[in-house]
Design a protein around this motif. Structure first.
Motif, PDB file in Angstrom:
ATOM      1  N   THR A  98       0.855  -1.184   0.000  1.00  0.00           N
ATOM      2  CA  THR A  98       0.000   0.000   0.000  1.00  0.00           C
ATOM      3  C   THR A  98       0.892   1.235   0.000  1.00  0.00           C
ATOM      4  O   THR A  98       2.118   1.142   0.077  1.00  0.00           O
ATOM      5  N   ALA A  99       0.273   2.404  -0.076  1.00  0.00           N
ATOM      6  CA  ALA A  99       1.043   3.656  -0.065  1.00  0.00           C
ATOM      7  C   ALA A  99       1.912   3.750   1.180  1.00  0.00           C
ATOM      8  O   ALA A  99       3.009   4.315   1.145  1.00  0.00           O
ATOM      9  N   GLU A 100       1.450   3.179   2.283  1.00  0.00           N
ATOM     10  CA  GLU A 100       2.191   3.234   3.546  1.00  0.00           C
ATOM     11  C   GLU A 100       3.509   2.481   3.464  1.00  0.00           C
ATOM     12  O   GLU A 100       4.490   2.860   4.103  1.00  0.00           O
ATOM     13  N   PHE A 101       3.551   1.408   2.663  1.00  0.00           N
ATOM     14  CA  PHE A 101       4.712   0.531   2.658  1.00  0.00           C
ATOM     15  C   PHE A 101       5.527   0.556   1.362  1.00  0.00           C
ATOM     16  O   PHE A 101       6.607  -0.006   1.301  1.00  0.00           O
ATOM     17  N   GLU A 102       5.024   1.197   0.311  1.00  0.00           N
ATOM     18  CA  GLU A 102       5.676   1.046  -0.989  1.00  0.00           C
ATOM     19  C   GLU A 102       7.056   1.691  -1.039  1.00  0.00           C
ATOM     20  O   GLU A 102       7.871   1.359  -1.916  1.00  0.00           O
ATOM     21  N   SER A 103       7.397   2.581  -0.112  1.00  0.00           N
ATOM     22  CA  SER A 103       8.710   3.222  -0.127  1.00  0.00           C
ATOM     23  C   SER A 103       9.829   2.226   0.160  1.00  0.00           C
ATOM     24  O   SER A 103      10.963   2.433  -0.249  1.00  0.00           O
ATOM     25  N   TRP A 104       9.515   1.148   0.862  1.00  0.00           N
ATOM     26  CA  TRP A 104      10.561   0.175   1.188  1.00  0.00           C
ATOM     27  C   TRP A 104      10.241  -1.245   0.723  1.00  0.00           C
ATOM     28  O   TRP A 104      11.125  -2.106   0.707  1.00  0.00           O
ATOM     29  N   LEU A 105       9.008  -1.502   0.327  1.00  0.00           N
ATOM     30  CA  LEU A 105       8.618  -2.856  -0.040  1.00  0.00           C
ATOM     31  C   LEU A 105       8.663  -3.044  -1.549  1.00  0.00           C
ATOM     32  O   LEU A 105       7.932  -2.390  -2.294  1.00  0.00           O
ATOM     33  N   ALA A 106       9.528  -3.929  -1.997  1.00  0.00           N
ATOM     34  CA  ALA A 106       9.645  -4.203  -3.427  1.00  0.00           C
ATOM     35  C   ALA A 106       8.373  -4.866  -3.962  1.00  0.00           C
ATOM     36  O   ALA A 106       7.667  -5.574  -3.237  1.00  0.00           O
ATOM     37  N   GLU A 107       8.093  -4.636  -5.245  1.00  0.00           N
ATOM     38  CA  GLU A 107       6.867  -5.170  -5.844  1.00  0.00           C
ATOM     39  C   GLU A 107       6.809  -6.690  -5.767  1.00  0.00           C
ATOM     40  O   GLU A 107       5.730  -7.274  -5.646  1.00  0.00           O
ATOM     41  N   TYR A 108       7.967  -7.339  -5.838  1.00  0.00           N
ATOM     42  CA  TYR A 108       7.968  -8.798  -5.831  1.00  0.00           C
ATOM     43  C   TYR A 108       7.795  -9.372  -4.425  1.00  0.00           C
ATOM     44  O   TYR A 108       7.756 -10.584  -4.253  1.00  0.00           O
ATOM     45  N   TYR A 109       7.698  -8.510  -3.401  1.00  0.00           N
ATOM     46  CA  TYR A 109       7.353  -8.965  -2.051  1.00  0.00           C
ATOM     47  C   TYR A 109       5.963  -8.470  -1.646  1.00  0.00           C
ATOM     48  O   TYR A 109       5.670  -8.320  -0.469  1.00  0.00           O
ATOM     49  N   ASP A 110       5.124  -8.233  -2.623  1.00  0.00           N
ATOM     50  CA  ASP A 110       3.748  -7.794  -2.393  1.00  0.00           C
ATOM     51  C   ASP A 110       2.865  -9.024  -2.176  1.00  0.00           C
ATOM     52  O   ASP A 110       2.737  -9.867  -3.070  1.00  0.00           O
ATOM     53  N   LEU A 111       2.251  -9.119  -1.016  1.00  0.00           N
ATOM     54  CA  LEU A 111       1.410 -10.286  -0.728  1.00  0.00           C
ATOM     55  C   LEU A 111       0.231 -10.415  -1.672  1.00  0.00           C
ATOM     56  O   LEU A 111      -0.357 -11.498  -1.800  1.00  0.00           O
ATOM     57  N   GLN A 112      -0.127  -9.335  -2.348  1.00  0.00           N
ATOM     58  CA  GLN A 112      -1.200  -9.426  -3.342  1.00  0.00           C
ATOM     59  C   GLN A 112      -0.791 -10.315  -4.512  1.00  0.00           C
ATOM     60  O   GLN A 112      -1.648 -10.846  -5.223  1.00  0.00           O
ATOM     61  N   GLU A 113       0.518 -10.463  -4.728  1.00  0.00           N
ATOM     62  CA  GLU A 113       1.026 -11.272  -5.832  1.00  0.00           C
ATOM     63  C   GLU A 113       1.384 -12.689  -5.399  1.00  0.00           C
ATOM     64  O   GLU A 113       1.812 -13.503  -6.228  1.00  0.00           O
ATOM     65  N   TYR A 114       1.252 -13.003  -4.130  1.00  0.00           N
ATOM     66  CA  TYR A 114       1.636 -14.319  -3.619  1.00  0.00           C
ATOM     67  C   TYR A 114       0.552 -15.358  -3.891  1.00  0.00           C
ATOM     68  O   TYR A 114      -0.646 -15.049  -3.913  1.00  0.00           O
ATOM     69  N   THR A 115       0.993 -16.605  -4.039  1.00  0.00           N
ATOM     70  CA  THR A 115       0.098 -17.759  -4.073  1.00  0.00           C
ATOM     71  C   THR A 115       0.287 -18.532  -2.764  1.00  0.00           C
ATOM     72  O   THR A 115       1.316 -18.392  -2.090  1.00  0.00           O
ATOM     73  N   PRO A 116      -0.668 -19.367  -2.385  1.00  0.00           N
ATOM     74  CA  PRO A 116      -0.479 -20.171  -1.175  1.00  0.00           C
ATOM     75  C   PRO A 116       0.787 -21.027  -1.218  1.00  0.00           C
ATOM     76  O   PRO A 116       1.474 -21.167  -0.194  1.00  0.00           O
ATOM     77  N   GLY A 117       1.098 -21.578  -2.384  1.00  0.00           N
ATOM     78  CA  GLY A 117       2.293 -22.407  -2.490  1.00  0.00           C
ATOM     79  C   GLY A 117       3.557 -21.626  -2.218  1.00  0.00           C
ATOM     80  O   GLY A 117       4.452 -22.093  -1.487  1.00  0.00           O
ATOM     81  N   ARG A 118       3.680 -20.441  -2.786  1.00  0.00           N
ATOM     82  CA  ARG A 118       4.866 -19.624  -2.564  1.00  0.00           C
ATOM     83  C   ARG A 118       4.964 -19.221  -1.092  1.00  0.00           C
ATOM     84  O   ARG A 118       6.043 -19.284  -0.494  1.00  0.00           O
ATOM     85  N   PHE A 119       3.840 -18.809  -0.505  1.00  0.00           N
ATOM     86  CA  PHE A 119       3.848 -18.365   0.883  1.00  0.00           C
ATOM     87  C   PHE A 119       4.273 -19.509   1.799  1.00  0.00           C
ATOM     88  O   PHE A 119       5.130 -19.343   2.672  1.00  0.00           O
ATOM     89  N   ARG A 120       3.705 -20.691   1.590  1.00  0.00           N
ATOM     90  CA  ARG A 120       4.055 -21.851   2.416  1.00  0.00           C
ATOM     91  C   ARG A 120       5.530 -22.201   2.266  1.00  0.00           C
ATOM     92  O   ARG A 120       6.221 -22.483   3.261  1.00  0.00           O
ATOM     93  N   ASP A 121       6.041 -22.174   1.050  1.00  0.00           N
ATOM     94  CA  ASP A 121       7.450 -22.519   0.823  1.00  0.00           C
ATOM     95  C   ASP A 121       8.388 -21.546   1.528  1.00  0.00           C
ATOM     96  O   ASP A 121       9.397 -21.955   2.130  1.00  0.00           O
ATOM     97  N   GLU A 122       8.078 -20.253   1.472  1.00  0.00           N
ATOM     98  CA  GLU A 122       8.939 -19.264   2.115  1.00  0.00           C
ATOM     99  C   GLU A 122       8.906 -19.405   3.639  1.00  0.00           C
ATOM    100  O   GLU A 122       9.939 -19.273   4.305  1.00  0.00           O
ATOM    101  N   LEU A 123       7.734 -19.686   4.194  1.00  0.00           N
ATOM    102  CA  LEU A 123       7.665 -19.907   5.635  1.00  0.00           C
ATOM    103  C   LEU A 123       8.434 -21.161   6.037  1.00  0.00           C
ATOM    104  O   LEU A 123       9.082 -21.199   7.090  1.00  0.00           O
ATOM    105  N   HIS A 124       8.371 -22.183   5.194  1.00  0.00           N
ATOM    106  CA  HIS A 124       9.094 -23.423   5.480  1.00  0.00           C
ATOM    107  C   HIS A 124      10.600 -23.175   5.514  1.00  0.00           C
ATOM    108  O   HIS A 124      11.290 -23.649   6.430  1.00  0.00           O
ATOM    109  N   VAL A 125      11.116 -22.443   4.545  1.00  0.00           N
ATOM    110  CA  VAL A 125      12.558 -22.154   4.524  1.00  0.00           C
ATOM    111  C   VAL A 125      12.952 -21.333   5.749  1.00  0.00           C
ATOM    112  O   VAL A 125      13.994 -21.585   6.380  1.00  0.00           O
ATOM    113  N   ALA A 126      12.115 -20.353   6.116  1.00  0.00           N
ATOM    114  CA  ALA A 126      12.403 -19.558   7.312  1.00  0.00           C
ATOM    115  C   ALA A 126      12.426 -20.443   8.553  1.00  0.00           C
ATOM    116  O   ALA A 126      13.298 -20.295   9.426  1.00  0.00           O
TER     117      ALA A 126
END
Length: 260
Positions: free
Chosen positions: A89-117
């Motif tokens: 959102t406007a609040e976060f776009e100054s530091w949040l890259a477009e490719y880390y936008d949760l609007q663009e995430y799928t459940p599979g990608r989100f689960r995989d990233e949490l698993h690696v973390a």
């Protein structure tokens, strides 16, 4: 007989949901893996016989050995994602890259990233149970017809998750473990925090705080060092009735005792 029934009802209504008859639980959580957390906050808590949850985003993590020491002292290393994605959102776009936008995430990608973390955090704490701290307090991924709640993934992977800022304590009889509401502690005075905790104690509830920095210059969002110190000292003084513990410990206790 009527007097006995009333007495039993009163005892039941006043019974504690927390260990050793404590009347409420407090969880202090600290976000973003800041140096002040391992240099100052964790030692201060330990000197007052308390432990907290530190939510670590792996992308920003420095000094893994120091975090390993924090874990060895009994604090929780919570998952705060691999890359700290948020809904852009406007609040976060100054530091949040477009490719880390949760609007663009799928459940599979989100689960995989949490698993690696989680795998990374396992190397620091030996694979203990842990909770998730929702980044930017977001509860969904995707957008439009593809927007879905995080709850199924979080329920599968974590003991509990800290969700939105609700400014309400958690009712220990009806916790929603995939989206536990909490308060922000940033910029507050000790007196404000004390009043909120005392209100939760009166109701026998669980109050969860999110902090970022402690002291000016440690983060854009912060509580002053002095106010934070007062809070920790007061919680120590009130330890006979207030249980101050990491998110994972309180969640697991409630599940084992009240929600089997």
């Amino acid at each position: 007989m009527l007097g006995l029934i009333v007495t039993v009802q009163l005892l039941a209504s006043n019974s504690s949901h927390f260990p050793e008859g404590k009347t409420c639980a407090v969880t202090l959580s600290y976000d973003d893996a800041l140096p002040v957390h391992y240099n100052h906050v964790a030692p201060l808590l330990e000197s007052n016989d308390m432990r907290a949850t530190f939510y670590l985003p792996i992308r920003f993590l420095e000094s893994p050995d120091k975090w390993k020491l924090v874990a060895s002292k009994g604090h929780e290393l919570g998952n705060h994602s691999l890359f700290h994605p948020c809904r852009r959102t406007a609040e976060f776009e100054s530091w949040l890259a477009e490719y880390y936008d949760l609007q663009e995430y799928t459940p599979g990608r989100f689960r995989d990233e949490l698993h690696v973390a989680n795998q990374f955090l396992d190397l620091l704490d030996g694979g203990k149970a842990r909770t998730y701290g929702n980044t930017c307090t977001n509860l969904t991924i995707g957008e439009g017809e593809d927007e879905v709640p995080l709850d199924p993934i979080l329920e599968e992977m974590f003991a509990a998750s800290r969700g939105e800022i609700t400014n309400k304590p958690v009712d220990p009889e009806r916790p929603v473990f995939t989206r536990l509401g909490h308060y922000s502690g940033d910029a507050k005075t000790f007196e404000q925090l004390k009043a909120e905790i005392e209100a939760a104690r009166e109701q026998g509830e669980w109050i969860i705080y999110m902090f970022h920095g402690v002291g000016q210059g440690t983060h854009d969002l912060f509580i002053s060092t002095e106010e934070h110190q007062k809070l920790i000292q007061w919680l120590h003084e009130e330890k006979e009735t207030i249980w101050t513990a990491p998110m994972v410990e309180v969640a697991q206790y409630l599940k084992e005792t009240n929600h089997q």
